[in-house]
Design an enzyme around this catalytic site. Structure first.
Site, PDB file in Angstrom:
ATOM      1  N   SER A 135     -10.701   7.793  -2.543  1.00 46.70           N
ATOM      2  CA  SER A 135     -11.824   7.142  -1.877  1.00 46.70           C
ATOM      3  C   SER A 135     -11.517   7.105  -0.387  1.00 46.70           C
ATOM      4  CB  SER A 135     -11.978   5.711  -2.412  1.00 46.70           C
ATOM      5  OG  SER A 135     -12.809   4.919  -1.576  1.00 46.70           O
ATOM      6  N   TYR A 159      -8.469  -2.666  -5.281  1.00 44.42           N
ATOM      7  CA  TYR A 159      -9.002  -1.307  -5.186  1.00 44.42           C
ATOM      8  C   TYR A 159      -8.326  -0.542  -4.053  1.00 44.42           C
ATOM      9  CZ  TYR A 159     -12.605   2.366  -5.222  1.00 44.42           C
ATOM     10  OH  TYR A 159     -13.277   3.563  -5.296  1.00 44.42           O
TER      11      TYR A 159
END
Length: 263
Positions: free
Chosen positions: A145, A158
């Site tokens: 990401s 995350y």
């Protein structure tokens, strides 16, 4: 000296290859499974969502390759490692999100996020490498990401998991290179998936703004391209890294963030 790949570019052909895609029931994972099956691969589609896997298998009917649904919770690390045996292409995609300030972040959720998004990829890579090394060829693609490169508030688990995945991917690249195995990350910004859509309310609460303002003022604030990425765009980047012309691409991150990290 003639370059090793002097032939013109051609469509990706993964016929005879076995690919494993985690989080395959929806979003990016679904798009990746269908793209690799379209290239002729036999895809092991791993997810804990049985209905989503059934829908994926229906969508794959008629493609050159096949999709085999494998119902699996990646917190079962032993089962994850065993599932990766015999894999030629490994796409570590499965993920989950929790938006919460650090002081309120539930420790059990932090542990689960790190298990699914970092420890499970390690075990899957560990399970896949003997076969890849044995044949002198393999492709590992880790769906990271922009949060593997940049941090955002309220996403401690995350961000930590994605940063760890970047390091794991680079280590696999260094170790795998003598064996013909590449390892790379793909780094999208916000993708049009259920995972992102579920964040709207959480982000609104964390930032203290109405939900309708979250997309423009939070999610797309740092992106020069003001839209969400489509899952199929990410899948195409994954497919590129699996092809023969990407054999010299390893240990790096393919960033699809609309200019976010250009700041």
């Amino acid at each position: 000296m003639t370059p090793p790949f002097a032939a013109p570019a051609r469509a990706l052909d993964l016929g005879g290859r076995t690919a494993l895609v985690t989080g395959a029931a929806g979003g990016i994972g679904r798009a990746c499974a269908l793209r690799l099956a379209a290239a002729g691969a036999k895809v092991r589609a791993v997810d804990r969502d049985a209905e989503g896997l059934d829908r994926l298998a229906e969508s794959a009917a008629g493609l050159p390759g096949t999709v085999e649904a494998l119902l699996l919770d990646l917190t079962d690390l032993e089962a994850a490692e065993q599932a990766a045996a015999g894999t030629d292409v490994l796409v570590n995609n499965a993920g989950l999100q929790r938006v919460s300030p650090l002081e309120d972040f539930p420790p059990d959720v932090f542990h689960t996020v790190l298990t699914v998004m970092l420890e499970a990829p390690f075990r899957l890579i560990r399970g896949a490498l003997p076969h890849m090394y044995g044949q002198g060829w393999g492709r590992i693609v880790n769906v990271s990401s922009v949060h593997g490169l940049r941090a955002s508030a309220y996403k401690s688990a995350y961000v930590a998991a994605k940063h760890g995945l970047e390091g794991l991917s680079k280590t696999a690249a260094l170790e795998g290179a003598p064996h013909g195995v590449t390892s790379n990350c793909v780094n999208p910004a916000y993708v049009r998936t259920p995972l992102v859509e579920r964040q709207l309310a959480d982000q609104a609460r964390a930032h203290g703004i109405p939900e309708e303002r979250v997309l423009a003022e939070v999610m797309l604030r740092d992106s020069a391209v003001k839209r969400l990425i489509e899952p199929e765009e990410v899948a195409e980047a994954v497919a590129y890294l699996c092809g023969p012309h990407a054999s010299f691409v390893t240990g790096t991150s393919l960033i699809l963030d609309g200019g976010w990290s250009a700041h």
